[in-house]
Design a protein around this motif. Structure first.
Motif, short mmCIF file in Angstrom:
data_model
loop_
_atom_site.label_atom_id
_atom_site.label_comp_id
_atom_site.label_asym_id
_atom_site.label_seq_id
_atom_site.Cartn_x
_atom_site.Cartn_y
_atom_site.Cartn_z
N ARG A 83 0.85 -1.19 0.00
CA ARG A 83 0.00 0.00 0.00
C ARG A 83 0.88 1.24 0.00
NH1 ARG A 83 -3.73 1.97 4.89
NH2 ARG A 83 -2.27 3.66 4.97
N ILE A 84 1.02 1.86 -1.15
CA ILE A 84 1.81 3.08 -1.26
C ILE A 84 0.85 4.22 -1.60
CG2 ILE A 84 3.66 4.26 -2.48
CD1 ILE A 84 5.00 1.55 -2.86
N LEU A 85 0.79 5.21 -0.72
CA LEU A 85 -0.11 6.34 -0.88
C LEU A 85 0.66 7.57 -1.37
CD1 LEU A 85 -2.10 5.86 2.45
CD2 LEU A 85 -2.75 5.09 0.15
N PHE A 86 -0.07 8.60 -1.70
CA PHE A 86 0.55 9.85 -2.14
C PHE A 86 1.51 10.33 -1.05
CE2 PHE A 86 0.84 14.43 -2.61
CZ PHE A 86 1.10 14.55 -3.96
N GLY A 87 2.72 10.67 -1.45
CA GLY A 87 3.74 11.15 -0.50
C GLY A 87 4.64 10.06 0.03
N ASP A 88 4.27 8.79 -0.16
CA ASP A 88 5.09 7.67 0.29
C ASP A 88 6.20 7.40 -0.72
OD1 ASP A 88 3.24 7.45 2.32
OD2 ASP A 88 2.40 5.55 1.64
N ALA B 112 6.85 6.59 4.83
CA ALA B 112 5.50 7.16 4.78
C ALA B 112 5.55 8.68 4.67
CB ALA B 112 4.72 6.76 6.03
N GLY B 113 4.62 9.24 3.95
CA GLY B 113 4.55 10.69 3.77
C GLY B 113 3.84 11.38 4.92
N ILE B 114 4.10 10.96 6.14
CA ILE B 114 3.48 11.55 7.33
C ILE B 114 4.59 12.14 8.19
CG2 ILE B 114 2.09 11.13 9.38
CD1 ILE B 114 0.89 8.72 7.85
N ILE B 115 4.60 13.44 8.32
CA ILE B 115 5.67 14.15 9.03
C ILE B 115 5.33 14.21 10.52
CG2 ILE B 115 6.89 16.35 9.24
CD1 ILE B 115 6.10 16.79 6.23
N ASN C 254 9.04 13.51 -3.05
CA ASN C 254 7.67 13.15 -2.65
C ASN C 254 7.16 14.01 -1.50
OD1 ASN C 254 7.23 11.24 -4.64
ND2 ASN C 254 8.12 9.60 -3.44
N ILE C 255 8.01 14.30 -0.54
CA ILE C 255 7.57 15.15 0.59
C ILE C 255 7.33 16.56 0.10
CG2 ILE C 255 8.32 16.18 2.78
CD1 ILE C 255 7.19 13.31 2.91
N GLY C 256 8.14 17.03 -0.83
CA GLY C 256 7.90 18.34 -1.42
C GLY C 256 6.53 18.44 -2.06
N LYS C 257 6.15 17.39 -2.77
CA LYS C 257 4.81 17.34 -3.38
C LYS C 257 3.73 17.31 -2.30
CE LYS C 257 6.32 14.78 -7.46
NZ LYS C 257 6.26 13.48 -8.15
N THR C 258 4.01 16.60 -1.20
CA THR C 258 3.03 16.46 -0.12
C THR C 258 2.73 17.81 0.53
OG1 THR C 258 3.76 14.21 0.34
CG2 THR C 258 2.61 15.35 2.12
N ILE C 259 3.77 18.61 0.74
CA ILE C 259 3.56 19.89 1.44
C ILE C 259 3.44 21.07 0.47
CG2 ILE C 259 4.63 19.10 3.57
CD1 ILE C 259 7.16 20.61 2.80
N GLY C 260 3.41 20.78 -0.82
CA GLY C 260 3.16 21.82 -1.82
C GLY C 260 4.39 22.59 -2.24
N PHE C 261 5.59 22.03 -2.07
CA PHE C 261 6.83 22.71 -2.50
C PHE C 261 7.31 22.14 -3.81
CE2 PHE C 261 8.28 23.92 2.05
CZ PHE C 261 7.38 24.94 2.07
#
Length: 112
Positions: free
Chosen positions: A53-58, A76-79, A105-112
């Motif tokens: 299970r790979i979600l957005f930001g992972d 995981a894309g959870i900070i 991926n983390i940049g995409k998650t937080i909008g950078f």
């Protein structure tokens, strides 16, 4: 000051949501080394062995063995921010290639 640095894979003592028990889980330190100079906290991303299970930001880790992990894993894309004293030990470090994928991926998650 922490003995851990950006990109390290560490074992973290995680408190269950009920606050009564703990468990140890791997995590990736994403806070900068400069951040660690003046704070008692570190910023982490959890690591899971649930690669189905790979979600957005992972981010799937290609070099998981070299990072000190026991199984194929996903960052995981959870900070999260934790106290440094919650880190049990260093397991290894993410490869430059895997760390770059995480940053993207983390940049995409937080909008950078």
């Amino acid at each position: 000051m922490t003995k851990f640095k950006h990109g390290d894979v560490v074992l973290v003592e995680v408190v269950f949501s009920e606050g009564t028990e703990t468990k140890k889980r791997p995590a990736l330190i994403i806070s900068s080394d400069d951040y660690h100079k003046s704070r008692q906290e570190v910023i982490i991303l959890g690591i899971t062995s649930n690669v189905k299970r790979i979600l957005f930001g992972d981010t799937k880790i290609d070099s998981w063995k070299e990072a000190g992990l026991l199984y194929p894993s996903v960052v995981a894309g959870i900070i999260q921010t934790i106290k440094q004293n919650m880190i049990v030990q260093k397991l290894g470090a993410l490869s430059k290639q895997d760390l770059e994928k995480v940053k993207l991926n983390i940049g995409k998650t937080i909008g950078f």
